[in-house]
Each structure stands twice: as structure tokens, then as C-alpha cells.
Design a protein around this motif. Structure first.
Motif, PDB file in Angstrom:
ATOM      1  N   UNK A  92       0.847  -1.181   0.000  1.00  0.00           N
ATOM      2  CA  UNK A  92       0.000   0.000   0.000  1.00  0.00           C
ATOM      3  C   UNK A  92       0.886   1.235   0.000  1.00  0.00           C
ATOM      4  N   UNK A  93       0.664   2.128  -0.962  1.00  0.00           N
ATOM      5  CA  UNK A  93       1.487   3.327  -1.098  1.00  0.00           C
ATOM      6  C   UNK A  93       0.587   4.555  -1.087  1.00  0.00           C
ATOM      7  N   UNK A  94       0.875   5.511  -0.214  1.00  0.00           N
ATOM      8  CA  UNK A  94       0.186   6.790  -0.315  1.00  0.00           C
ATOM      9  C   UNK A  94       0.708   7.502  -1.557  1.00  0.00           C
ATOM     10  N   UNK A  95      -0.188   8.051  -2.344  1.00  0.00           N
ATOM     11  CA  UNK A  95       0.189   8.634  -3.635  1.00  0.00           C
ATOM     12  C   UNK A  95       1.299   9.658  -3.462  1.00  0.00           C
ATOM     13  N   UNK A  96       2.435   9.461  -4.148  1.00  0.00           N
ATOM     14  CA  UNK A  96       3.560  10.392  -3.991  1.00  0.00           C
ATOM     15  C   UNK A  96       3.385  11.697  -4.753  1.00  0.00           C
ATOM     16  N   UNK A  97       2.328  11.788  -5.569  1.00  0.00           N
ATOM     17  CA  UNK A  97       2.100  12.994  -6.367  1.00  0.00           C
ATOM     18  C   UNK A  97       0.901  13.764  -5.807  1.00  0.00           C
ATOM     19  N   UNK A  98       1.098  15.017  -5.527  1.00  0.00           N
ATOM     20  CA  UNK A  98       0.005  15.861  -5.052  1.00  0.00           C
ATOM     21  C   UNK A  98      -0.625  16.544  -6.256  1.00  0.00           C
ATOM     22  N   UNK A  99      -1.932  16.382  -6.382  1.00  0.00           N
ATOM     23  CA  UNK A  99      -2.624  16.966  -7.520  1.00  0.00           C
ATOM     24  C   UNK A  99      -2.602  18.490  -7.437  1.00  0.00           C
ATOM     25  N   UNK A 126      -4.097  19.757 -17.773  1.00  0.00           N
ATOM     26  CA  UNK A 126      -3.606  18.482 -17.264  1.00  0.00           C
ATOM     27  C   UNK A 126      -2.127  18.246 -17.487  1.00  0.00           C
ATOM     28  N   UNK A 127      -1.545  17.496 -16.566  1.00  0.00           N
ATOM     29  CA  UNK A 127      -0.148  17.094 -16.646  1.00  0.00           C
ATOM     30  C   UNK A 127      -0.071  15.578 -16.612  1.00  0.00           C
ATOM     31  N   UNK A 128       0.690  14.996 -17.525  1.00  0.00           N
ATOM     32  CA  UNK A 128       0.843  13.547 -17.587  1.00  0.00           C
ATOM     33  C   UNK A 128       2.086  13.140 -16.800  1.00  0.00           C
ATOM     34  N   UNK A 129       1.921  12.119 -15.962  1.00  0.00           N
ATOM     35  CA  UNK A 129       3.021  11.598 -15.155  1.00  0.00           C
ATOM     36  C   UNK A 129       3.179  10.119 -15.454  1.00  0.00           C
ATOM     37  N   UNK A 130       4.382   9.701 -15.783  1.00  0.00           N
ATOM     38  CA  UNK A 130       4.704   8.289 -15.953  1.00  0.00           C
ATOM     39  C   UNK A 130       5.509   7.859 -14.735  1.00  0.00           C
ATOM     40  N   UNK A 131       5.135   6.734 -14.159  1.00  0.00           N
ATOM     41  CA  UNK A 131       5.711   6.333 -12.864  1.00  0.00           C
ATOM     42  C   UNK A 131       5.900   4.828 -12.824  1.00  0.00           C
ATOM     43  N   UNK A 132       7.095   4.412 -12.418  1.00  0.00           N
ATOM     44  CA  UNK A 132       7.363   2.999 -12.158  1.00  0.00           C
ATOM     45  C   UNK A 132       7.468   2.827 -10.643  1.00  0.00           C
ATOM     46  N   UNK A 133       6.390   2.397  -9.995  1.00  0.00           N
ATOM     47  CA  UNK A 133       6.404   2.299  -8.527  1.00  0.00           C
ATOM     48  C   UNK A 133       7.363   1.242  -8.006  1.00  0.00           C
ATOM     49  N   UNK A 135      10.495   0.575  -9.012  1.00  0.00           N
ATOM     50  CA  UNK A 135      11.853   1.103  -8.843  1.00  0.00           C
ATOM     51  C   UNK A 135      11.851   2.535  -8.319  1.00  0.00           C
ATOM     52  N   UNK A 136      10.657   3.118  -8.133  1.00  0.00           N
ATOM     53  CA  UNK A 136      10.554   4.440  -7.543  1.00  0.00           C
ATOM     54  C   UNK A 136      11.015   5.570  -8.432  1.00  0.00           C
ATOM     55  N   UNK A 137      10.861   5.424  -9.746  1.00  0.00           N
ATOM     56  CA  UNK A 137      11.269   6.495 -10.657  1.00  0.00           C
ATOM     57  C   UNK A 137      10.054   6.989 -11.447  1.00  0.00           C
ATOM     58  N   UNK A 372      14.201   3.120 -15.818  1.00  0.00           N
ATOM     59  CA  UNK A 372      15.448   3.064 -15.049  1.00  0.00           C
ATOM     60  C   UNK A 372      16.486   4.022 -15.612  1.00  0.00           C
ATOM     61  N   UNK A 373      16.492   4.181 -16.946  1.00  0.00           N
ATOM     62  CA  UNK A 373      17.513   5.020 -17.591  1.00  0.00           C
ATOM     63  C   UNK A 373      17.042   6.429 -17.900  1.00  0.00           C
ATOM     64  N   UNK A 374      15.751   6.732 -17.704  1.00  0.00           N
ATOM     65  CA  UNK A 374      15.268   8.068 -18.074  1.00  0.00           C
ATOM     66  C   UNK A 374      14.491   8.762 -16.958  1.00  0.00           C
ATOM     67  N   UNK A 375      14.056   8.027 -15.958  1.00  0.00           N
ATOM     68  CA  UNK A 375      13.208   8.613 -14.934  1.00  0.00           C
ATOM     69  C   UNK A 375      13.987   9.324 -13.836  1.00  0.00           C
ATOM     70  N   UNK A 376      13.252  10.064 -13.007  1.00  0.00           N
ATOM     71  CA  UNK A 376      13.807  10.774 -11.869  1.00  0.00           C
ATOM     72  C   UNK A 376      13.416  10.061 -10.577  1.00  0.00           C
ATOM     73  N   UNK A 377      14.266  10.178  -9.575  1.00  0.00           N
ATOM     74  CA  UNK A 377      13.938   9.633  -8.257  1.00  0.00           C
ATOM     75  C   UNK A 377      13.237  10.691  -7.422  1.00  0.00           C
ATOM     76  N   UNK A 378      12.364  10.245  -6.521  1.00  0.00           N
ATOM     77  CA  UNK A 378      11.715  11.183  -5.617  1.00  0.00           C
ATOM     78  C   UNK A 378      12.737  11.738  -4.636  1.00  0.00           C
ATOM     79  N   UNK A 379      12.601  13.018  -4.352  1.00  0.00           N
ATOM     80  CA  UNK A 379      13.442  13.660  -3.348  1.00  0.00           C
ATOM     81  C   UNK A 379      12.636  13.784  -2.069  1.00  0.00           C
ATOM     82  N   UNK A 380      13.065  13.076  -1.039  1.00  0.00           N
ATOM     83  CA  UNK A 380      12.333  13.076   0.235  1.00  0.00           C
ATOM     84  C   UNK A 380      12.685  14.315   1.051  1.00  0.00           C
TER      85      UNK A 380
END
Length: 380
Positions: A92-99, A126-133, A135-137, A372-380
Motif C-alpha cells: 500500500x502506497x500513499x500517492x507520492x504525487x500531489x494533484x 492536465x499534466x501527464x506523469x509516468x511512474x514505475x512504482x 523502482x521508484x522512478x 530506469x535510464x530516463x526517470x527521476x527519483x523522488x526527493x524526500x
């Protein structure tokens, strides 16, 4: 001789074939414990092999049910991952993106990448977000700019997402509408590919129309499907399915079953259980409770193959999300619970997931190394 010496003597293609036999989780663990494997697992050619369905030697990956929903008090939203057969909770993941715009919509999921659309109720922005949960990118796509895409009477847009197996690329399509204009307006379509990294006009005639609210989509057989209208007249439920082939980049029109009945007032679309065709939920809302008929296109692409499979009847309002087996329907019910309804046994299983009924979205998820090669990591 050490393991590193042994691998150093093997051709790179042989190493790639060995790595392909490992589950995705093991590959990530290997990157953490051995620096020598980092460049190999991150190599563009290996990532292409891993993501591509053409790799017959790749290790089979387990599917999960992916759910997105908002909490009953409107304050939070979640993604949950469930075992395919038992539906037990894996994560279970709380959504990392705030609308920013008000509504975060689940567009779709393919090859481990989740596509989200941060929009308002009428999908005007609208903004499109691509997310790989896994690997977290993530990758936030740029807005449509400089393509002469927004006319003075622009009204709203529809969004679809899918995977192009021919070029091994993830693609997002936007269809722009102006149904408020008194003048004749031809919808415009634009596509974004991860490889190119920019939007471009498709330049095709868009055959169908969609109203000013969120239009969910289903991706099967390389085609994004939306319920749509043949004309910009939105009286009653949709009267066709519009498809967009992400490989050949062409639009298609599919007919609905001809005998849906006079009381049809709402339609919903879902992938079939084998993910090779589409399922249509047809609502006949009664004074008390709900009745949904379930139709399956047995032979994909052939209108005459539409077959009515069964009918689901409950004593309260509910919203079908997905057909998870030949006789089981995943649904959100009016008392803010997610349930699994077994049609044959006439049993309802409470899945212990609570949220706003109309906020639920469902998809199939399979872990991958995509982004893995193009995404960004979340900054906590």
C-alpha cells in the motif's frame, strides 16, 4: 577464479541472457550488492530486452491487481497492489504525487509503468506523469507547447497510454476537443514517445467525440480504447468505441453490441480476463439497487462476436471496475467498500479496501525496469 573474472570472460549478450532469467526484484538486488552489474543491468540494450515481450527467454513476471482510490474524507489517495488470484494485499502506497489541478486520474498501466493525469473535472488542463512504482522512478511529461494545438475554442482533452512493442517505446496520446464551439471543429491528436521525448501532431482525422468529463481508457492488443460518440451529441450513453493503435498510430472505430436494450443508461469498459479483448459493462439502473449486464467481445475486432456473458444484480448502487475471472467482477459499492462479486456462487467478498466509490481505478501491474535510464527519483 572469482565470479567477476568469470563474468568478464563471457560475451555481453550471454550475460544479458543469463540476467533475463532472473525476476525483476532479483535484478534490483543484484545492482545493490555488486557494482560490476550496475552498468550491465542499466545498459540500454538489456533494458530493451527486459521490457520487450519478444524476449522468449525472459523470466515470467507475476501480475498484480493495481488499485488507485481516494480516502473517504477526500484528504489522501492511495495505490494498492494485490495478489492476482487471492487479492491479498502486497503493498500500500500513499500517492507520492500531489494533484495541482484537483483530480489525479489513472490513465492506464503497461509493462510496469503507471500513467497518471493530473487534471480538473472537465479535463481542460492536465499534466501527464509516468511512474514505475517498483523502482521508484517517474517522469513528468512536458505540456503541449508550440504545436498550434490549442484553438480559441478549446474545450477539453482525452488521454490514453500504451506500449509500442515494435519500437519498444511507451507512448501517450492526447485528443483535443472543442464541443462548445458553434463552428465545425475537427479534433486534434498528439502523441508523445519516451524515446523522442517530445510531443508531435499525428495529423489524422479523429473519428469520434467524447464529452467534457473524464473518459477512462483500456489498453489491449496495442490499442487504446475509449467509449465515445460518433457525433458531438451527447444524449444518452456512448454509442461506439474509439481505438488508437500506438504501433501504427492510426485511429479505429468499433461498434458496440446492437441489442443493449432500451434501459441502458451507463457503460463501462474493461480488459478481458486474458487481456486480449474488451469487456463491456452495461447498466440498467432500477429504483432499488443496480443491474449490470456483462458483454465480452469473444473474437477481438469482430462486432458479431459480442456475447452477453451474465448479469450482476445487487441491492445497492455499485460501479464495476474489472472482470477478474470468468465469473468474478471487481466493484466499488455505494458504502465506500471494494468487493469481489462471484456471479456463480452469488457471493460478495469484502476486500477491506475503503474509498470514494467513483474514485476507484483498476489495472493489471507487472514489475519491470522501465524508466530506469530516463526517470527521476523522488526527493524526500
Amino acid at each position: 577464479m572469482t565470479n567477476n573474472d568469470l563474468y568478464a570472460k563471457l560475451p555481453q549478450d550471454v550475460i544479458f541472457q543469463i540476467l533475463l532469467k532472473l525476476p525483476t526484484r532479483s535484478l534490483l538486488q543484484l545492482r545493490c550488492v555488486s557494482k560490476s552489474f550496475v552498468p550491465l543491468i542499466s545498459h540500454p540494450h538489456f533494458l530493451r530486452l527486459h521490457i520487450s515481450s519478444s524476449s522468449a527467454t525472459a523470466a515470467p513476471q507475476p501480475y498484480h491487481h493495481l488499485l488507485y482510490y481516494e480516502s473517504s474524507d477526500y484528504t489522501k489517495s492511495y495505490f494498492s497492489f494485490h495478489v492476482e488470484k487471492t487479492f491479498s494485499l502486497c503493498k500500500l502506497i500513499e500517492t507520492p504525487f500531489k494533484s495541482v489541478n484537483g483530480y489525479l486520474r489513472l490513465v492506464g498501466c503497461s509493462r510496469g509503468v503507471v500513467c497518471l493525469f493530473d487534471t480538473n473535472y472537465f479535463t481542460f488542463v492536465g499534466t501527464v506523469i509516468l511512474w514505475n512504482p517498483f523502482i521508484g522512478k517517474f517522469k513528468i511529461l512536458p505540456c503541449l507547447q508550440g504545436l498550434n494545438c490549442f484553438g480559441s475554442n478549446f474545450s477539453h482533452m482525452a488521454v490514453g497510454f500504451g506500449f509500442d512493442h515494435r519500437t519498444v517505446d511507451f507512448k501517450v496520446v492526447k485528443v483535443l476537443y472543442d464541443c462548445d464551439s458553434e463552428h465545425k471543429f475537427l479534433p486534434k491528436a498528439f502523441i508523445y514517445g519516451i524515446k523522442i521525448g517530445s510531443w508531435r501532431s499525428i495529423g489524422l482525422v479523429v473519428p469520434c467525440f467524447m464529452p467534457r468529463n473524464w473518459s477512462s481508457s483500456v489498453f489491449v492488443n496495442g490499442i487504446v480504447h475509449w467509449l465515445a460518440y460518433k457525433l458531438p451529441e451527447f444524449n444518452g450513453p456512448p454509442n461506439c468505441i474509439m481505438g488508437f493503435d500506438v504501433v501504427d498510430e492510426v485511429f479505429k472505430l468499433m461498434e458496440l453490441p446492437q441489442n443493449l436494450g432500451p434501459n441502458c443508461n451507463e457503460l463501462r469498459l474493461s480488459p478481458s480476463v486474458d487481456k486480449k479483448s474488451v469487456v463491456l459493462f452495461v447498466s440498467d439502473r432500477e429504483n432499488v439497487g443496480d443491474t449490470w449486464k456483462v458483454w465480452l467481445m469473444n473474437d477481438y475486432g469482430k462486432v458479431e462476436s459480442w456475447t452477453r456473458k451474465f448479469t450482476v444484480v445487487l441491492d445497492q448502487v455499485f460501479f464495476p471496475l474489472k472482470l477478474v475471472s470468468d465469473g468474478e467482477v471487481l466493484a466499488a459499492i455505494s458504502d465506500e467498500k471494494l468487493v469481489l462479486f462471484d456471479v456463480g456462487k452469488e457471493e460478495i467478498k469484502d476486500l477491506d479496501v475503503c474509498g470514494l466509490p467513483l474514485s476507484f481505478g483498476a489495472a493489471s501491474y507487472m514489475p519491470s525496469l522501465a524508466l530506469l535510464d530516463v526517470g527521476e527519483h523522488f526527493v524526500k
